[in-house]
Design a protein around this motif. Structure first.
Motif, PDB file in Angstrom:
ATOM      1  N   ALA A   1      -0.570   3.151   4.594  1.00  0.00           N
ATOM      2  CA  ALA A   1      -0.014   2.004   5.320  1.00  0.00           C
ATOM      3  C   ALA A   1      -0.138   2.323   6.807  1.00  0.00           C
ATOM      4  N   ASP A   2      -0.805   1.442   7.541  1.00  0.00           N
ATOM      5  CA  ASP A   2      -1.192   1.764   8.911  1.00  0.00           C
ATOM      6  C   ASP A   2      -0.807   0.637   9.865  1.00  0.00           C
ATOM      7  N   VAL A   3      -0.069   0.980  10.916  1.00  0.00           N
ATOM      8  CA  VAL A   3       0.334  -0.003  11.905  1.00  0.00           C
ATOM      9  C   VAL A   3      -0.881  -0.613  12.600  1.00  0.00           C
ATOM     10  N   ASN A   4      -1.964   0.127  12.696  1.00  0.00           N
ATOM     11  CA  ASN A   4      -3.181  -0.405  13.317  1.00  0.00           C
ATOM     12  C   ASN A   4      -3.785  -1.537  12.491  1.00  0.00           C
TER      13      ASN A   4
ATOM     14  N   GLN B   1       0.832  -1.206   0.000  1.00  0.00           N
ATOM     15  CA  GLN B   1       0.000   0.000   0.000  1.00  0.00           C
ATOM     16  C   GLN B   1       0.865   1.255   0.000  1.00  0.00           C
ATOM     17  N   LEU B   2       1.933   1.254   0.784  1.00  0.00           N
ATOM     18  CA  LEU B   2       2.823   2.411   0.828  1.00  0.00           C
ATOM     19  C   LEU B   2       3.514   2.607  -0.518  1.00  0.00           C
ATOM     20  N   VAL B   3       4.042   1.534  -1.070  1.00  0.00           N
ATOM     21  CA  VAL B   3       4.710   1.629  -2.373  1.00  0.00           C
ATOM     22  C   VAL B   3       3.718   2.095  -3.438  1.00  0.00           C
ATOM     23  N   ASN B   4       2.509   1.543  -3.410  1.00  0.00           N
ATOM     24  CA  ASN B   4       1.485   1.935  -4.370  1.00  0.00           C
ATOM     25  C   ASN B   4       1.140   3.416  -4.223  1.00  0.00           C
ATOM     26  N   ALA B   5       1.022   3.898  -2.994  1.00  0.00           N
ATOM     27  CA  ALA B   5       0.698   5.307  -2.771  1.00  0.00           C
ATOM     28  C   ALA B   5       1.809   6.215  -3.299  1.00  0.00           C
TER      29      ALA B   5
END
Length: 177
Positions: free
Chosen positions: A133-136, A120-124
């Motif tokens: 990208a969320d630690v929760n 998700q982070l790479v995609n964003a």
């Protein structure tokens, strides 16, 4: 969907080939393989997609797409949803791998969730995706896997369910000669 469906079909083909090589092809085990592939495809489609290749660049800094503060600005409903999403993983993983280790299930759930959050982070950052990208999410997903595993093992205490679980569990690999 144009990417997810073909990849799902390839993954299912590989899983069924593996099951066939183990000499364990049954309708119930094939259904478990289908369920696993559809489940993973759903996770990919709902967490990584959409990818916007033609979306204009954002002025937001990269860290705006990353939340590393546990339990900050999180909603209970979102946490519960993320737990529930990984319950099937805790059921399907032992059926396909035969694992009887809650530690392996937790670790596998954590690693799959970490992979999803990283994607998700790479995609964003690269393809202007719409997720943070969320630690929760990582924590909740990781919790869902052992809950699914516990439900599977509790279900095995019921005689009829135990027989179905045994019949659905994939056989171990054949020893190489």
């Amino acid at each position: 969907m144009l990417v997810v469906a073909p990849l799902t079909a390839v993954a299912l083909g590989l899983l069924l080939w593996r099951l066939h090589r183990r000499g364990g092809m049954t309708v119930l085990r094939v259904l478990v393989g289908v369920a696993l592939c559809v489940y993973v495809a759903g996770i990919v489609a709902n967490t990584v997609l959409p990818i916007y290749l033609d979306k204009p660049d954002s002025d937001m800094p990269w860290h705006a797409y990353l939340n590393l503060t546990p339990l900050a600005d999180t909603e209970v409903a979102d946490m519960v949803r993320n737990v529930v999403v990984f319950v099937p993983f805790g059921v399907l993983l032992p059926l396909v791998t035969g694992t009887r280790s809650v530690v392996r299930v937790v670790l596998s759930g954590f690693l799959l969730s970490l992979l999803m959050e990283t994607a998700q982070l790479v995609n964003a950052l690269v393809a202007n995706g719409g997720h943070v990208a969320d630690v929760n999410d990582l924590l909740a997903n990781t919790l869902g896997a052992p809950i699914g595993y516990a439900l599977l093992r509790l279900g095995e205490r019921v005689p009829g369910v135990r027989d179905v679980v045994r019949a659905a569990t994939w056989p171990p690999p054949r020893p190489r000669s």
